[in-house]
Motif scaffolding. Structure first.
Motif, PDB file in Angstrom:
ATOM      1  N   ASP A 123       0.737  -1.146  -0.012  1.00 19.93           N
ATOM      2  CA  ASP A 123      -0.008  -0.002  -0.025  1.00 19.93           C
ATOM      3  C   ASP A 123       1.138   1.229   0.010  1.00 19.93           C
ATOM      4  N   VAL A 124       1.827   1.261   0.945  1.00 21.45           N
ATOM      5  CA  VAL A 124       2.762   2.596   0.871  1.00 21.45           C
ATOM      6  C   VAL A 124       4.150   2.061   0.853  1.00 21.45           C
ATOM      7  N   LEU A 125       4.982   2.963   0.174  1.00 21.43           N
ATOM      8  CA  LEU A 125       6.399   2.661   0.159  1.00 21.43           C
ATOM      9  C   LEU A 125       7.091   4.080   0.735  1.00 21.43           C
ATOM     10  N   ILE A 126       8.172   3.554   1.611  1.00 22.19           N
ATOM     11  CA  ILE A 126       8.918   4.887   2.254  1.00 22.19           C
ATOM     12  C   ILE A 126      10.149   4.460   1.926  1.00 22.19           C
ATOM     13  N   ASN A 127      10.853   5.680   1.142  1.00 22.86           N
ATOM     14  CA  ASN A 127      12.361   5.448   0.738  1.00 22.86           C
ATOM     15  C   ASN A 127      13.073   6.412   1.721  1.00 22.86           C
ATOM     16  N   LEU A 128      13.940   5.989   2.561  1.00 24.56           N
ATOM     17  CA  LEU A 128      14.858   6.837   3.341  1.00 24.56           C
ATOM     18  C   LEU A 128      16.152   7.334   2.975  1.00 24.56           C
ATOM     19  N   HIS A 129      16.562   6.956   1.585  1.00 21.69           N
ATOM     20  CA  HIS A 129      17.787   7.652   0.935  1.00 21.69           C
ATOM     21  C   HIS A 129      17.740   7.824  -0.580  1.00 21.69           C
ATOM     22  N   PRO A 130      18.236   8.826  -1.015  1.00 21.37           N
ATOM     23  CA  PRO A 130      18.060   9.070  -2.395  1.00 21.37           C
ATOM     24  C   PRO A 130      19.008   8.517  -3.392  1.00 21.37           C
ATOM     25  N   ASN A 131      19.880   7.798  -2.887  1.00 19.88           N
ATOM     26  CA  ASN A 131      20.665   7.084  -3.966  1.00 19.88           C
ATOM     27  C   ASN A 131      19.953   6.452  -4.986  1.00 19.88           C
ATOM     28  N   GLU A 132      20.743   6.453  -6.159  1.00 26.13           N
ATOM     29  CA  GLU A 132      20.203   6.102  -7.505  1.00 26.13           C
ATOM     30  C   GLU A 132      19.764   4.828  -7.465  1.00 26.13           C
ATOM     31  N   ARG A 133      20.300   3.535  -6.916  1.00 25.47           N
ATOM     32  CA  ARG A 133      19.840   2.250  -7.088  1.00 25.47           C
ATOM     33  C   ARG A 133      18.434   2.000  -6.271  1.00 25.47           C
ATOM     34  N   CYS A 134      18.462   2.516  -5.233  1.00 29.10           N
ATOM     35  CA  CYS A 134      16.968   2.603  -4.435  1.00 29.10           C
ATOM     36  C   CYS A 134      16.027   3.403  -5.090  1.00 29.10           C
ATOM     37  N   SER A 135      16.389   4.498  -5.622  1.00 31.51           N
ATOM     38  CA  SER A 135      15.376   5.312  -5.991  1.00 31.51           C
ATOM     39  C   SER A 135      14.767   4.521  -7.583  1.00 31.51           C
ATOM     40  N   PHE A 136      15.639   4.008  -8.009  1.00 32.31           N
ATOM     41  CA  PHE A 136      15.077   3.330  -9.346  1.00 32.31           C
ATOM     42  C   PHE A 136      14.379   2.215  -9.065  1.00 32.31           C
ATOM     43  N   ILE A 137      14.919   1.398  -8.211  1.00 33.76           N
ATOM     44  CA  ILE A 137      13.784   0.140  -7.733  1.00 33.76           C
ATOM     45  C   ILE A 137      12.524   0.586  -7.433  1.00 33.76           C
ATOM     46  N   ASP A 138      12.414   1.768  -6.441  1.00 30.30           N
ATOM     47  CA  ASP A 138      11.263   2.299  -5.827  1.00 30.30           C
ATOM     48  C   ASP A 138      10.315   2.686  -7.138  1.00 30.30           C
ATOM     49  N   ALA A 139      10.950   3.586  -8.106  1.00 27.96           N
ATOM     50  CA  ALA A 139      10.383   4.238  -9.252  1.00 27.96           C
ATOM     51  C   ALA A 139       9.493   3.076 -10.060  1.00 27.96           C
ATOM     52  N   VAL A 140      10.100   1.911 -10.261  1.00 24.55           N
ATOM     53  CA  VAL A 140       9.702   0.999 -11.203  1.00 24.55           C
ATOM     54  C   VAL A 140       8.709  -0.128 -10.393  1.00 24.55           C
TER      55      VAL A 140
END
Length: 318
Positions: free
Chosen positions: A61-78
């Motif tokens: 339901d909810v995703l919370i990302n705690l760090h703006p590194n590229e790998r994590c941001s990419f996984i979360d975006a897709v």
């Protein structure tokens, strides 16, 4: 305000051990804010697309990302998820439903808690840094101590001399001097750290007149936490194992040079931070991970560390 209770929540944070340990107050506060939620935390670096596909199957339901590194941001975006929140790399920001910028003026642990504040959580009570060794980890540590001749009567001082960042490392021969001092004072000295620290530890040991216990590379995170509980004090560089020791409520003496202790220092009142005196002007702004002359560490003396350690030991003997 983002409704968090009764949801399937995915928290993502692909960073190193020390950074990960600093998220434990966030996790504690999140659980209190969402007692009926199913919470999953992604902490391993996996194949990005495959990881996103696997996560999408869980219908979070909810995703919370705690760090703006590229790998994590990419996984979360897709990853397919109903609501994306937290921080992200700027190139993926358009994919976020609720963006929570990180306040870099705070200590890192408080910075992650502030993400919950931005999501509408008001109760941020927590127990500081927390790692919970299991029974097998406790047994692993107990077995190690027995095999190395450590008795219940022995007083231990732990040393962590490694760090992922070279400029954060105090010289091994200086650690050796401090270790010999406390060995001569009746303490058993033990070196912790991971397998990558073994060469540095051997360097330190080669300068010692006394014989320490070597636990370097002997434990995973759970075993390390259980073993560190046994110590009266940990003397350490700015590193992941330092935060593990803090999670076990062990007193700390920490050497800080190019990193800023106000932002990344020991998240506990039970610590003494030792820095170069007079302060190194090249690192006056903090957060530097590169240094041309290392004066911030080379001007940090053995006498300073011994004095800080003896004061901390005296405080906890009362």
């Amino acid at each position: 305000m983002v409704e968090l209770n009764g949801k399937k929540i995915l928290v993502t944070f692909l960073m190193h051990l020390g950074d990960l340990t600093l998220t434990t107050p966030f996790i504690h506060a999140l659980r209190k804010a969402a007692p009926d939620s199913h919470i999953t935390m992604l902490v391993d670096d996996l194949a990005l697309i495959a990881c996103a596909r696997q996560l999408s199957k869980h219908n979070f339901d909810v995703l919370i990302n705690l760090h703006p590194n590229e790998r994590c941001s990419f996984i979360d975006a897709v990853t397919s998820v109903k609501l994306r929140t937290g921080t992200t790399h700027s190139i993926f920001k358009w994919r976020w439903d609720v963006f929570t910028p990180l306040d870099r003026s705070m200590h890192a642990a408080d910075m992650y808690l502030d993400v919950l504040t931005q999501l509408g959580v008001k109760n941020l009570t927590h127990n500081g840094l927390e790692i919970f060794p299991g029974e097998r980890h406790i047994e692993e540590a107990n077995t190690f101590w027995k095999e190395h001749g450590v008795t219940p009567e022995d007083k231990l001082i732990g040393f962590n001399i490694g760090s992922a960042v070279v400029t954060k490392r105090w010289a091994p021969e200086r650690f050796a001097e401090v270790a010999d001092h406390f060995a001569d004072s009746g303490y058993k000295v033990v070196y912790f750290g991971g397998a990558m620290d073994e060469e540095m530890v051997q360097d330190a040991v080669s300068h010692m007149k006394t014989t320490p216990v070597i636990a370097t590379g002997a434990f995973g995170i759970g075993g390390l936490a259980a073993a560190m509980r046994r110590c009266s004090l940990i003397i350490t560089n700015d590193s992941g194992p330092m935060h593990v020791a803090i999670s076990q409520k062990v007193p700390i003496v920490a050497m800080y040079g190019p990193s800023n202790p106000k932002l990344y220092g020991p998240y506990t009142k039970d610590a003494v931070i030792v820095t170069a005196q007079p302060p190194c002007q090249g690192c006056a702004g903090g957060m530097k991970h590169k240094c041309s002359d290392m004066q911030c560490m080379t001007r940090l003396t053995v006498a300073q560390v011994i004095t800080a350690a003896e004061e901390m030991l005296d405080k906890h003997s009362k």
